[in-house]
Scaffold this motif. Structure first.
Motif, PDB file in Angstrom:
ATOM      1  N   ALA A   1       0.779  -1.137   0.056  1.00 18.91           N
ATOM      2  CA  ALA A   1       0.094  -0.017  -0.043  1.00 18.91           C
ATOM      3  C   ALA A   1       0.937   1.228  -0.071  1.00 18.91           C
ATOM      4  CB  ALA A   1      -0.848  -0.141   1.283  1.00 18.91           C
ATOM      5  N   LEU A   2       1.839   1.311   0.785  1.00 21.02           N
ATOM      6  CA  LEU A   2       2.789   2.305   0.836  1.00 21.02           C
ATOM      7  C   LEU A   2       3.632   2.479  -0.554  1.00 21.02           C
ATOM      8  CD1 LEU A   2       3.614   4.368   3.213  1.00 21.02           C
ATOM      9  CD2 LEU A   2       5.634   2.888   3.680  1.00 21.02           C
ATOM     10  N   LEU A   3       3.910   1.715  -1.315  1.00 21.13           N
ATOM     11  CA  LEU A   3       4.545   2.047  -2.431  1.00 21.13           C
ATOM     12  C   LEU A   3       3.891   1.677  -3.647  1.00 21.13           C
ATOM     13  CD1 LEU A   3       7.538  -0.148  -0.894  1.00 21.13           C
ATOM     14  CD2 LEU A   3       7.645   2.363  -1.061  1.00 21.13           C
ATOM     15  N   SER A   4       2.665   1.978  -3.652  1.00 18.56           N
ATOM     16  CA  SER A   4       1.861   1.945  -4.893  1.00 18.56           C
ATOM     17  C   SER A   4       1.273   3.125  -5.050  1.00 18.56           C
ATOM     18  CB  SER A   4       0.747   0.575  -4.801  1.00 18.56           C
ATOM     19  OG  SER A   4      -0.047   0.748  -3.807  1.00 18.56           O
ATOM     20  N   CYS A   5       0.672   3.215  -6.362  1.00 20.25           N
ATOM     21  CA  CYS A   5      -0.163   4.377  -6.560  1.00 20.25           C
ATOM     22  C   CYS A   5      -1.642   4.323  -6.527  1.00 20.25           C
ATOM     23  CB  CYS A   5       0.087   5.226  -7.804  1.00 20.25           C
ATOM     24  SG  CYS A   5      -0.133   4.044  -9.206  1.00 20.25           S
ATOM     25  N   GLY A   6      -2.194   2.901  -6.418  1.00 18.62           N
ATOM     26  CA  GLY A   6      -3.477   2.788  -6.383  1.00 18.62           C
ATOM     27  C   GLY A   6      -3.816   1.389  -6.263  1.00 18.62           C
ATOM     28  N   GLU A   7      -5.227   1.048  -6.148  1.00 17.86           N
ATOM     29  CA  GLU A   7      -5.364  -0.387  -5.788  1.00 17.86           C
ATOM     30  C   GLU A   7      -5.861  -1.020  -7.227  1.00 17.86           C
ATOM     31  OE1 GLU A   7      -5.991  -3.449  -2.773  1.00 17.86           O
ATOM     32  OE2 GLU A   7      -5.820  -1.334  -2.375  1.00 17.86           O
ATOM     33  N   GLU A   8      -5.113  -2.460  -7.233  1.00 26.79           N
ATOM     34  CA  GLU A   8      -5.658  -3.149  -8.669  1.00 26.79           C
ATOM     35  C   GLU A   8      -7.103  -3.618  -8.518  1.00 26.79           C
ATOM     36  OE1 GLU A   8      -1.599  -5.475 -10.170  1.00 26.79           O
ATOM     37  OE2 GLU A   8      -2.839  -6.387  -9.052  1.00 26.79           O
ATOM     38  N   SER A   9      -7.748  -3.529  -9.701  1.00 29.50           N
ATOM     39  CA  SER A   9      -9.097  -4.149  -9.691  1.00 29.50           C
ATOM     40  C   SER A   9      -8.841  -5.849 -10.154  1.00 29.50           C
ATOM     41  CB  SER A   9      -9.834  -3.729 -10.838  1.00 29.50           C
ATOM     42  OG  SER A   9      -9.063  -4.206 -12.159  1.00 29.50           O
ATOM     43  N   ALA A  10      -9.773  -6.638  -9.820  1.00 32.98           N
ATOM     44  CA  ALA A  10      -9.674  -8.071  -9.935  1.00 32.98           C
ATOM     45  C   ALA A  10      -9.412  -8.322 -11.135  1.00 32.98           C
ATOM     46  CB  ALA A  10     -11.121  -8.790  -9.553  1.00 32.98           C
TER      47      ALA A  10
ATOM     48  N   LEU B   1      13.949  -7.700   3.590  1.00 32.90           N
ATOM     49  CA  LEU B   1      13.234  -8.107   2.446  1.00 32.90           C
ATOM     50  C   LEU B   1      14.295  -8.723   1.419  1.00 32.90           C
ATOM     51  CD1 LEU B   1      11.281  -5.006   1.247  1.00 32.90           C
ATOM     52  CD2 LEU B   1      10.268  -6.922   2.517  1.00 32.90           C
ATOM     53  N   HIS B   2      13.864  -9.701   0.684  1.00 36.49           N
ATOM     54  CA  HIS B   2      14.670 -10.410  -0.515  1.00 36.49           C
ATOM     55  C   HIS B   2      15.070  -9.175  -1.267  1.00 36.49           C
ATOM     56  CE1 HIS B   2      14.567 -14.484   0.780  1.00 36.49           C
ATOM     57  NE2 HIS B   2      13.359 -14.369   1.211  1.00 36.49           N
ATOM     58  N   ALA B   3      16.368  -9.179  -2.212  1.00 37.45           N
ATOM     59  CA  ALA B   3      16.873  -8.342  -2.863  1.00 37.45           C
ATOM     60  C   ALA B   3      16.419  -8.855  -4.204  1.00 37.45           C
ATOM     61  CB  ALA B   3      18.350  -8.066  -2.878  1.00 37.45           C
ATOM     62  N   LYS B   4      15.391  -8.235  -4.725  1.00 39.64           N
ATOM     63  CA  LYS B   4      14.764  -8.579  -6.162  1.00 39.64           C
ATOM     64  C   LYS B   4      14.155  -7.306  -6.672  1.00 39.64           C
ATOM     65  CE  LYS B   4      10.842 -10.651  -6.078  1.00 39.64           C
ATOM     66  NZ  LYS B   4       9.791 -11.476  -5.847  1.00 39.64           N
ATOM     67  N   LYS B   5      13.685  -7.504  -8.014  1.00 45.51           N
ATOM     68  CA  LYS B   5      12.962  -6.465  -8.763  1.00 45.51           C
ATOM     69  C   LYS B   5      11.495  -6.492  -8.383  1.00 45.51           C
ATOM     70  CE  LYS B   5      12.039  -4.978 -13.581  1.00 45.51           C
ATOM     71  NZ  LYS B   5      12.293  -5.233 -14.825  1.00 45.51           N
ATOM     72  N   TYR B   6      11.298  -5.157  -7.774  1.00 41.88           N
ATOM     73  CA  TYR B   6      10.025  -4.784  -7.334  1.00 41.88           C
ATOM     74  C   TYR B   6       9.371  -3.744  -8.224  1.00 41.88           C
ATOM     75  CZ  TYR B   6      11.180  -7.278  -2.924  1.00 41.88           C
ATOM     76  OH  TYR B   6      11.476  -8.130  -2.170  1.00 41.88           O
ATOM     77  N   GLU B   7       8.230  -4.039  -8.583  1.00 37.35           N
ATOM     78  CA  GLU B   7       7.636  -2.839  -9.526  1.00 37.35           C
ATOM     79  C   GLU B   7       6.724  -1.805  -8.602  1.00 37.35           C
ATOM     80  OE1 GLU B   7       5.050  -4.663 -12.306  1.00 37.35           O
ATOM     81  OE2 GLU B   7       6.384  -6.282 -12.854  1.00 37.35           O
ATOM     82  N   LEU B   8       7.749  -0.789  -8.233  1.00 41.49           N
ATOM     83  CA  LEU B   8       7.166   0.214  -7.418  1.00 41.49           C
ATOM     84  C   LEU B   8       6.612   1.305  -7.993  1.00 41.49           C
ATOM     85  CD1 LEU B   8      10.420   0.400  -5.050  1.00 41.49           C
ATOM     86  CD2 LEU B   8       8.221  -1.087  -4.785  1.00 41.49           C
ATOM     87  N   GLY B   9       5.630   1.665  -7.441  1.00 41.90           N
ATOM     88  CA  GLY B   9       4.942   2.996  -8.123  1.00 41.90           C
ATOM     89  C   GLY B   9       3.810   2.725  -8.954  1.00 41.90           C
ATOM     90  N   GLY B  10       3.378   1.488  -9.399  1.00 40.12           N
ATOM     91  CA  GLY B  10       2.456   1.236 -10.064  1.00 40.12           C
ATOM     92  C   GLY B  10       1.058   1.028  -9.066  1.00 40.12           C
ATOM     93  N   LYS B  11       0.046   0.364  -9.473  1.00 41.46           N
ATOM     94  CA  LYS B  11      -0.975  -0.055  -8.838  1.00 41.46           C
ATOM     95  C   LYS B  11      -0.767  -1.743  -8.002  1.00 41.46           C
ATOM     96  CE  LYS B  11      -4.882   1.885 -11.269  1.00 41.46           C
ATOM     97  NZ  LYS B  11      -6.312   1.486 -11.932  1.00 41.46           N
ATOM     98  N   GLY B  12      -1.167  -1.476  -7.063  1.00 38.76           N
ATOM     99  CA  GLY B  12      -0.740  -2.517  -6.032  1.00 38.76           C
ATOM    100  C   GLY B  12      -2.105  -3.566  -5.590  1.00 38.76           C
TER     101      GLY B  12
END
Length: 1448
Positions: free
Chosen positions: A1012-1021, A1108-1119
């Protein structure tokens, strides 16, 4: 360099010149013992001298004050002695002939050692396998060994025994030990405790830690002893050369010398150091700060090795003319530096696998022995699973050793027969017993020793940074997660990012089957030492250490060491106890009371939950939040008293531990306080709310004499029952002179020491956080919008006090105002009847009286205080005290905060690069972190003003602009820290309200919160389904992490993204009085893109203990934010949540730090009570500023030595600062090689104690890059500089002002080597990083224009130069030199562009004319050809007609 130019020696501190010379001489002449030999255990048979000499160990020269324990630790690293744990050392006379043989054999070992072979000159020899002195099984421990009764059980007769806990000093002084003597190992009987130690050591050897040393001495030992002297000599020589008057020399001689120096310098430089990245046009020159998947590669600047690990191409270029091709690139170089290092890393991982032997050793199911077998001498029974499927063997342990018994099987088919087997394989050590029994183990052990030897040969011992990097990137060479364990073993502070292999095949390697680990957990005593016979009295240890004498330097060092040791071990025990409480192993002392009121007593440590329990204790603040804040204030004040180190004022060892939303206060126990009122006495203050305040004259004088002056605390008249609810009558007793806050108390313990407790306030309340109707300043009420949920009527704000730094600044300001007013009125005040001496005396007395009037009353603005019984004078004094507190708070609001904003705007190079540095930056200026909101408001107002000024300039409403604008990174960092602090409280509330259930599903709560903290909105189903289809994943992706509790998620409150952000915004408004502008901004997409997310993720993880595990996170999109699953951070991405530890005795630079192994991370910042070390360090700083480098180096080496003698390790923040200062001194002395070596040490220590991505590491890498660049090591300099740039982006985002400077430096490097295209790209990157300096932006534009002109793009050059001219014109004016130069250059570019355009136009016209002429010529030729064709056709037709006529 940290503290290089800021620290000054205070007037109260002794001058560095006054260090006791006699003590220095005594320490320099400290006796060294040489030719001390360790002889192997005695045997029942005769052993030749040659064999003994072969197996003996010659110790390097050791000081007489060396600890015996250090000798035993050194022996544990030697082959054939490492597995021997139960023995004693006795002193023996050494035969001269045997000593000669031992020395001869030792020289042979040194000559054949890999280090010596590497250093020897000549042709390389073929590697030989590591040889051993005798068979793989040591015959010193087998059936011929002599084992004696333990010296702990019976004192040996006629033997000089070395107690392992003593020093050698006593034996040396008695003449029982000296040089050319021997220490004989004598094997001893086991008991159950020593058996456990032996099993632990054996398991460690088999589990990847085999010994590889044959001796303890080598050529490096001699060099190490004289290294410091050589450094001093070098610096002295450079100092002498600098001070010598230059000799007159001819121009030819000068040129010749410069040429020779240049040639010598070029010869010393490694050709590989001249190879730097080429950055082809297809690759970005900028560093991707959002890439945390490759965090450990990029944080070390190892971009080339990252490309090699991924199998990608990495293009380099050389600046060495000898190695250049026509295009300047090196494409066919045999082996690059990075390729070689990559192969070494791969080899080390393979060798580490060989070092580990799969051999399970556990206690047998037959253990413990039955009574009749115990009477026969059986101690225990072991069960060993041998490698290579060789089967299981049962071992009987007897006091003298181990043997294989006749027992067989396990579980239901087990057969018990502890008698010796036909091949009993007896040995004093378990390893030798098993080696005799198992051929497969012998083979595996032999291979393990060889692998350890080879691993030692190729390991980068001389480069700690390389070793550190290899431990962090093991996952790149193998398909497992060993990097995590290697990193945690190498660092004190665990990183928030865990190095991890993200491939699906690595999941099976995460956790290995180990019964030994199970037994270790089941036998955990949670910090209690069962062998001591009684629980440790932490308080007595600490107080006795503080009371040690400190007359001589050795006494002060020993005192500081004992204090440091006691506090460090107390912190470790506190963390262990808190974790045991969370796991339910420790019962509360009051189980029948409210759970918030539970207190625990374990290991002589008192644990209490920090909460408002409602119990009638004397407290002024109410509510859980206020209790949490008060506990932190108490720890800070205890730390202040610890640093003052006052005689007679005793404080308790205090540690705070935060874990999963609950804070524990861990304290040592006041003697007698738990045994009733008769065993202790309250001398000052009150314990219970119904009790009147106590007062003691001696205690009051102690407080007044020690604290009133340094902390500016006033004594005031106070009622004995000061609170309103306790009022009984109008004639209550009054204390005329009460010192300190009402909560503070002094208790006389049963040991007759005075203990000061509940020191929650040593400064007055902050009047800015007091409602105006209660006497506050009203500043917040005027400035904060009424739309925010902010109020000053909050119980937590009672704990808001001013910082001591602000009190000091305010006092200095008032005194300066007084002096200024006196200077202005000096002439009018002077009387003719008084002489100057009397006037000066009166002035001094007046100044002192005024200074005393500035002391603050700590009990102003206290709720429920009874003041009606005071007389008029007392009421007047109280009003003056309140006015003084308001004046100090207003000084903070009206002067300090705007001054900080101006300072950031005018000198952006002072901006820190992370939240921790930001906190320290404000604390140094006397500002509390609760003012983040106000400072962010001022920053946003300044940004809006800058934006409006630019709009007015465009609209023609103004003609000029200020040079500086507010750096964008300042507001970004402030909001990032604001959110991180609010998120800690919100997440803690989520975890705490879930109760015990959260312990089973922490990862779900944490993953959902971070998503929630690192996204810009909520994903729909539908969006979630499309994402899963695109990624090839499904809802059961984390099925391996699911438990039986997965279906019980309804027990916790389900929160979506909007709910979580609502709670965070409410907490920000309540705590900071601020509304976010960058983060979670759904209205302005431009502003939302600007918000740095990686720094926010890092800071939230640091402040909550999340890993956290060091991996690629898609930050800034919908979450996706649900308890079942979350995105972009899934529950399986959460590796761990660690406890956060704050030690009251820290040096003030650290608050709560995550700790994985005890409290090591917090202990690395403990304050060291050794003023000699501080004096030496500050003296080195002063001498460095005076350019006296040889003396400065001597002082800083003395400080380093003193600190390490106290801590017994270099892993301390003060040691890192000493290394840093040493590097600065050597750099200024022009010894770049040694300077770089010490800068690397400072970097390595900072990374180990603060983390890989700490601000200290970023600064240290930048400094190291500067040193290496001056030393000609361009490749290493580039690597460290790019690592610093990457860390800066991870810590502060892409707009930090330091990034623009870094890219500008990169541009200069590539410009100097002639690669102008790459230089141009770096300049463009620097300009995109707006640094807030318009003039600097214009200068960068000018450099771009020069490059465009160089490559022939004159029009582009003119366009960019025009921008520079316009900036210079509006910022500096038309008459400034920069503006004139830019105008001339622009005119030249425009003329050149016109000429170029004219030439181009002429060329185009010429080309057009030529094309037209060619077209006309082509037409003419075509017509001629056509005419020729017509003529041919006509001629042909005529000939045909003639032929027809003839035929006719």
């Amino acid at each position: 360099m940290t503290d290089s130019n800021k620290d000054t020696i205070a007037n109260e501190e002794p001058s560095p010149e006054l260090i006791n010379e006699e003590e220095a001489v005594a320490e320099a002449n400290m006796e060294f013992l040489t030719n001390i030999c360790i002889l192997p255990p005695t045997l029942s048979k005769t052993v030749s001298k040659e064999q003994i000499a072969k197996d003996a160990v010659l110790l390097p020269p050791i000081m007489a004050s060396e600890a015996v324990l250090a000798i035993r630790a050194a022996l544990s690293e030697i082959k054939h002695f490492a597995h021997i744990t139960t023995y004693r050392l006795i002193v023996e006379e050494l035969d001269e002939s045997l000593l000669e043989l031992i020395i001869k054999e030792q020289n042979h070992k040194e000559a054949s050692s890999p280090e010596t072979v590497k250093k020897s000159k000549g042709k390389k020899k073929k590697k030989k396998k590591a040889s051993v002195s005798h068979d793989i099984v040591s015959f010193y421990t087998c059936d011929q060994s002599v084992v004696q009764i333990s010296s702990k059980t019976m004192e040996p007769q006629d033997e000089i025994v070395l107690n392992e806990f003593d020093l050698l000093t006593a034996l040396v002084e008695e003449g029982k030990l000296g040089s050319n003597m021997a220490l004989r190992m004598v094997l001893e009987y086991y008991d159950e405790a020593s058996l456990k130690d032996h099993l632990y050591k054996t398991k460690s050897l088999l589990d990847g830690n085999p010994p590889y040393l044959l001796s303890l001495t080598n050529a490096d030992d001699v060099n190490a002893q004289t290294e410091g002297e050589e450094v001093v000599e070098k610096v002295e020589q450079s100092q002498v050369e600098a001070n010598e008057e230059p000799k007159e020399e001819t121009q030819e001689e000068s040129k010749e010398e410069e040429k020779q120096e240049e040639e010598t310098k070029e010869e010393k430089i490694d050709p590989l150091e001249l190879i730097i990245p080429a950055f082809p046009i297809t690759e970005r020159v900028e560093i991707d700060g959002k890439n945390i998947q490759d965090f450990y590669f990029l944080a070390a600047g190892e971009e080339e090795r990252l490309a090699i690990a991924k199998g990608d191409d990495y293009v380099t270029q050389s600046i060495d003319i000898k190695d250049k091709n026509d295009d300047g690139k090196i494409e066919n170089r045999p082996v690059s530096k990075a390729s070689k290092a990559h192969e070494v890393g791969k080899k080390l991982v393979e060798l580490q696998k060989k070092c580990s032997i799969p051999c399970s050793i556990v206690y047998s199911g037959f253990n413990p022995p039955p009574a009749h077998r115990r009477m026969l001498g059986d101690l225990a029974y072991l069960q060993v699973n041998l490698p290579s499927g060789e089967g299981m063997v049962h071992i009987t342990v007897i006091p003298s050793g181990f043997y294989v018994n006749k027992s067989s099987g396990s579980n239901d088919d087990a057969n018990f027969d502890p008698s010796p087997a036909l091949q009993s394989c007896y040995s004093h050590t378990l390893l030798d017993c098993l080696l005799q029994k198992s051929p497969s183990l012998r083979l595996a052990w032999s291979e393990s020793l060889a692998a350890a030897q080879e691993k030692n040969e190729i390991s980068p011992h001389e480069n700690p940074l390389e070793a550190f990097f290899l431990s962090a990137t093991q996952y790149a060479y193998d398909n497992n997660d060993a990097s995590c364990f290697a990193m945690d073993a190498a660092t004190l502070r665990p990183s928030w990012l865990v190095p991890s292999n993200t491939s699906k095949n690595s999941k099976d390697e995460k956790h290995k089957y180990s019964l030994w680990r199970t037994e270790d957990v089941l036998s955990d005593t949670f910090g209690v030492d069962l062998r001591s016979g009684a629980q440790r009295d932490w308080n007595e240890d600490l107080q006795v250490a503080r009371e040690l004498p400190r007359d001589t330097i050795d006494q002060r060092i020993e005192r500081a060491r004992q204090i440091y040791k006691s506090l460090s071990e107390f912190a470790d025990a506190s963390v262990t106890g808190v974790m045991a409480i969370f796991k339910g192993h420790i019962m509360p002392m009051n189980p029948n009371e409210n759970i918030k009121a539970h207190v625990y007593l374990h290991n002589n440590i008192f644990f209490s939950k920090v909460a408002d329990t409602g119990i009638d204790t004397f407290k002024l603040g109410k509510g859980d939040a206020c209790a949490v804040k008060t506990a932190a204030r108490d720890a800070n004040c205890v730390g202040m008293l610890h640093k003052l180190d006052l005689d007679g004022m005793h404080t308790l060892a205090t540690v705070l531990v935060d874990y999963l939303g609950t804070r524990f206060l861990c304290q040592s126990i006041v003697p007698g306080i738990l045994l009733g009122d008769k065993t202790h006495k309250v001398l000052h203050g009150a314990v219970e709310a119904t009790s009147p305040l106590s007062w003691d004259k001696d205690v009051h004088e102690m407080l007044e004499n020690n604290l009133s002056k340094p902390l500016m605390i006033a004594s005031r008249k106070t009622l004995k029952s000061p609170l309103l609810q306790e009022e009984k009558s109008d004639d209550e007793e009054v204390i005329d002179d009460f010192f300190g806050s009402l909560e503070m108390k002094c208790i006389l313990g049963s040991d007759k020491r005075k203990y000061f407790l509940d020191i929650t306030r040593l400064t007055t309340r902050d009047a800015n956080w007091v409602p105006s109707d209660s006497g506050g300043t009203g500043n917040y009420e005027k400035s904060v919008s009424k739309n925010l949920s902010f109020t000053l009527d909050d119980d937590e704000w009672f704990a808001h006090v001013l910082r001591p730094e602000l009190v000091l600044r305010f006092t200095n300001k008032k005194m300066n105002d007084l002096r200024a007013s006196k200077v202005a009125n000096k002439d009018s005040e002077k009387s003719g009847d008084e002489d100057d001496a009397e006037l000066k005396k009166k002035e001094v007395e007046g100044n002192l009286e005024y200074l005393r009037s500035l002391r603050m009353n700590l009990n102003v603005f206290v709720p429920n205080m009874k003041n009606s019984l005071f007389n008029t004078n007392d009421i007047e004094q109280l009003k003056k005290d309140e006015e003084l507190a308001r004046e100090a708070a207003s000084y903070l609001w009206d002067t300090i905060l705007p001054q900080i904003t101006r300072e950031v705007r005018e000198t952006p190079n002072t901006i820190p690069i992370d939240g921790k540095g930001l906190t320290e930056y404000l604390h140094e200026r006397g500002v509390n972190c609760r003012y983040f909101g106000r400072i962010a408001t001022l920053a946003k107002e300044q940004e809006d003003q800058d934006e409006q000024e630019e709009k007015d300039l465009i609209a023609g409403k103004r003609k000029d602009l200020p040079r500086r604008s507010m750096p964008l990174c300042w507001l970004e960092m402030l909001e990032c820290e604001i959110i991180a602090r609010a998120a800690k409280h919100v997440l803690g509330k989520y975890l705490a309200e879930s109760g015990a259930f959260t312990l089973s599903k922490v990862s779900n709560t944490v993953g959902s919160f971070l998503s929630a903290l690192l996204s810009c909105g909520e994903e729909s189903a539908a969006e979630t389904e499309r994402r899963m289809e695109k990624d090839g994943s499904n809802s059961s992706e984390d099925q391996g992490e699911e438990t039986l509790f997965s279906g019980a998620s309804s027990m916790t409150t389900a929160r979506n993204r909007a709910d979580i952000w609502k709670d965070i915004n409410n907490e920000i408004e309540r705590r900071f009085g601020y509304s976010l502008h960058l983060y979670n901004n759904t209205k302005d997409s431009t502003t939302a893109i600007r918000a740095p997310l990686v720094p926010l993720l890092r800071r939230v993880c640091q402040r909550t203990g999340i890993r956290l595990h060091a991996k690629k996170y898609e930050l800034g999109g919908k979450g996706l934010c649900t308890l079942g699953s979350s995105f972009p951070i899934a529950p399986s991405d959460v590796y761990d949540v660690l406890p956060l530890v704050k030690h009251a005795a820290n040096d003030g630079s650290e608050g709560f730090v995550p700790s994985n192994n005890g409290a090591d991370a917090a202990n690395a910042h403990l304050h060291i009570c050794l003023p000699d070390a501080k004096t030496a360090f500050e003296g080195a700083n002063m001498l460095t500023n005076e350019q006296s480098f040889n003396h400065a180096l001597t002082y800083v080496q003395e400080a380093t030595n003193l600190y390490q003698r106290v801590t017994e390790t270099p892993l301390h923040s003060r040691v890192a600062k000493c290394f840093d200062l040493t590097a600065l001194i050597l750099f200024q002395a022009k010894d770049f090689e040694l300077s770089a070596a010490h800068a690397e040490k400072a970097l390595a220590v900072s990374m180990q104690i603060n983390g890989v991505d700490c601000a200290e590491a970023a600064v240290a890498r930048r400094v190291l890059s500067h040193i290496l660049l001056n030393g000609g090591k361009l490749a290493s300099a580039m690597k460290n500089s790019r690592a610093a740039a990457y860390l800066t982006q991870v810590l502060a985002g892409s707009h930090h002002v330091e990034l623009s400077t870094s890219y500008q430096k990169f541009s200069s490097i590539y410009s100097d080597i002639g690669n102008v295209l790459v230089s141009l790209r770096f300049l463009q990157a620097a300009i995109r990083r707006k640094n807030g300096d318009r003039v600097l932006q214009a200068v960068l534009n000018r450099q771009m224009a020069q490059i465009y002109a160089t490559i022939g793009e004159i029009s582009a050059a003119a366009q960019v130069e025009k921008q520079s001219f316009q900036i210079f014109r509006v910022t500096l004016g038309d008459d400034h030199e920069y503006t004139k130069q830019s105008k001339e250059t622009l005119h030249a570019y425009m003329v050149a562009a016109q000429n170029q355009n004219k030439i181009i136009k002429e060329q185009q016209e010429k080309q057009i004319a030529e094309a037209q002429a060619n077209a006309i010529a082509d037409e003419i030729v075509a017509e001629e050809i056509a005419e020729e064709e017509r003529k041919k056709k006509k001629k042909k037709s005529k000939s045909k007609s003639k032929s027809k006529n003839k035929k006719k």
